[in-house]
Design a protein around this motif. Sequence first.
Motif, PDB file in Angstrom:
ATOM      1  N   ARG A 168      -2.509   5.530  14.233  1.00 50.93           N
ATOM      2  CA  ARG A 168      -1.715   4.673  13.352  1.00 50.93           C
ATOM      3  C   ARG A 168      -1.865   5.054  11.875  1.00 50.93           C
ATOM      4  O   ARG A 168      -0.875   5.123  11.137  1.00 50.93           O
ATOM      5  CB  ARG A 168      -2.169   3.220  13.572  1.00 50.93           C
ATOM      6  N   HIS A 214       5.687   0.061  17.549  1.00 49.56           N
ATOM      7  CA  HIS A 214       5.064  -0.717  18.625  1.00 49.56           C
ATOM      8  C   HIS A 214       3.658  -1.177  18.249  1.00 49.56           C
ATOM      9  O   HIS A 214       2.988  -1.824  19.057  1.00 49.56           O
ATOM     10  CB  HIS A 214       5.030   0.101  19.915  1.00 49.56           C
ATOM     11  N   GLU A 215       3.233  -0.842  17.032  1.00 41.56           N
ATOM     12  CA  GLU A 215       1.919  -1.283  16.564  1.00 41.56           C
ATOM     13  C   GLU A 215       2.062  -2.268  15.408  1.00 41.56           C
ATOM     14  O   GLU A 215       1.177  -2.416  14.580  1.00 41.56           O
ATOM     15  CB  GLU A 215       1.084  -0.070  16.131  1.00 41.56           C
ATOM     16  N   ARG A 216       3.199  -2.941  15.354  1.00 38.78           N
ATOM     17  CA  ARG A 216       3.443  -3.942  14.322  1.00 38.78           C
ATOM     18  C   ARG A 216       2.818  -5.254  14.783  1.00 38.78           C
ATOM     19  O   ARG A 216       3.043  -5.713  15.888  1.00 38.78           O
ATOM     20  CB  ARG A 216       4.947  -4.122  14.110  1.00 38.78           C
ATOM     21  N   ASP A 217       2.053  -5.870  13.887  1.00 38.97           N
ATOM     22  CA  ASP A 217       1.378  -7.103  14.287  1.00 38.97           C
ATOM     23  C   ASP A 217       1.610  -8.230  13.288  1.00 38.97           C
ATOM     24  O   ASP A 217       0.883  -9.217  13.265  1.00 38.97           O
ATOM     25  CB  ASP A 217      -0.134  -6.865  14.439  1.00 38.97           C
ATOM     26  N   GLY A 276       3.013   0.065   9.741  1.00 33.28           N
ATOM     27  CA  GLY A 276       1.705   0.261  10.358  1.00 33.28           C
ATOM     28  C   GLY A 276       0.693  -0.629   9.658  1.00 33.28           C
ATOM     29  O   GLY A 276       0.764  -1.855   9.760  1.00 33.28           O
ATOM     30  N   LYS A 305       7.097   6.105  16.000  1.00 35.16           N
ATOM     31  CA  LYS A 305       5.749   6.152  16.575  1.00 35.16           C
ATOM     32  C   LYS A 305       4.901   4.961  16.158  1.00 35.16           C
ATOM     33  O   LYS A 305       3.800   4.764  16.675  1.00 35.16           O
ATOM     34  CB  LYS A 305       5.046   7.454  16.147  1.00 35.16           C
ATOM     35  N   LEU A 306       5.407   4.169  15.197  1.00 37.02           N
ATOM     36  CA  LEU A 306       4.606   3.089  14.644  1.00 37.02           C
ATOM     37  C   LEU A 306       5.126   1.692  14.986  1.00 37.02           C
ATOM     38  O   LEU A 306       4.390   0.719  14.888  1.00 37.02           O
ATOM     39  CB  LEU A 306       4.546   3.223  13.109  1.00 37.02           C
TER      40      LEU A 306
END
Length: 453
Positions: free
Chosen positions: A383, A425-428, A112, A422-423
Amino acid sequence: MALVQVDGFGAVEQDVRAMVADPQWSLRRMEVRAEALARRGLAARDGSCWIFGLGARWYRRDADGQWMLSPPPADPAMRDTCVRVNPAIPWWLVPQGPDFAADRGSTQGFVGPDVLPEVTERIRAILSAHRGLGQEDFPLGPGPLKDLFAPEVTSPVAMVWAVIMWCAYAPAFDGNEHLLTMFGEFLGKPLPGDDWVRWLPGVRLETLLEPYRERLAAGAHETALRLAGLAAEVATVLSDDPRFRPRAQALTVMVEPLLRQPWLDHGQTDLARHWLHRLPPHLTSTTIHETAPKDHFQHTFYDLAEALGYTAGRGVDPRMAAASLLACDLSTVADAEVTDVFPLLDDEVRRAARQALDDSAHPLRALWPVDARLPDVLTPPGREAGSILLGAAYATGLAWSAMIGRPAPERGFPSASAVSGKLIHERDDTVPSPLRMPGRPVSEITSEWLYHS
């Protein structure tokens, strides 16, 4: 007994903090301090008795009279209807003063929110500056670090890695985390984990000190001191991230005397214990994972219940939610191995976790992950909350595993693994170009293989 109006737990906590912050507190006799603390006891409407004490945390009195570390009730109705009591308390429960000043940092994992770019780049610069040192002066001797790295890797590279892993409260890393991938070319084998997360076991202080110990034993005192200074340099950089800060500050303090008196460790046989004895009182709690494994487990479970605080607004007691996730993780090992875990919980949580583990029809089983997914009622609201829950759940798993002498599972514990879902898909992150090892072509040093077990 006087009725305490509006969140008695919050009012007492504020009162005790102010009392302990008084410079006169540590100068008073223990009997006086114990009496002052006991007068701020609380009894909840369910009959439980609570004290806000040692380490700036709450303790609950069991039916047998023992006081156990336990997060306070989250239910507003219970918090608002408690009454003041004056229970008998043991002296060990009384705050000393420095324990209230301890920095707990953050329980977030490294899935995250990223490590700050400036921290990562400063570590990268340190790694780059030390990677070229020769094996003749900086050999990496047999042990866990040697087993992890490629044969040509030297002790300064291993030292940087060891400091990062020792300082991390919960070393669960996104596979794309730059702080991790910069080591891809140096590793001799894949890191444990699944398709998304590196579930790392952390590093013991004894392991971190091995390169330094080897140089001391060889009589290479100058290079030993350079390794100690490197550890302090890395720790100083990491202290800018709250997930590393408490232990990073402790490590820096342990090294600092050496830089003034480089002979301090000469002839010492138990270096880890020698280093730990250098810590001032306000930093001793940061290393309880080294000195008091049972206490460490209790505090990580407390962190887990706090991380689940958002469930109170959904009709779930965070303490029971934490008990359920603990029972889920414990279900993966033989029952005989976990018998020492339950006595470390307060009797209410102990009973709930034990029943959830033994009875497949128990209501708390509804809070267990199914198909590696959390139930909706436990889904973190964002997040940040998700990363906090992941870190606390993973740290709790590592704590009880270490306590019973069992290695951490390579693919993580069921509860923390379910949170990671849950996290992801928020990896950048994007993977930076790896540092080069002299004499090795780029095709051999790519870090892409890090993402596969």
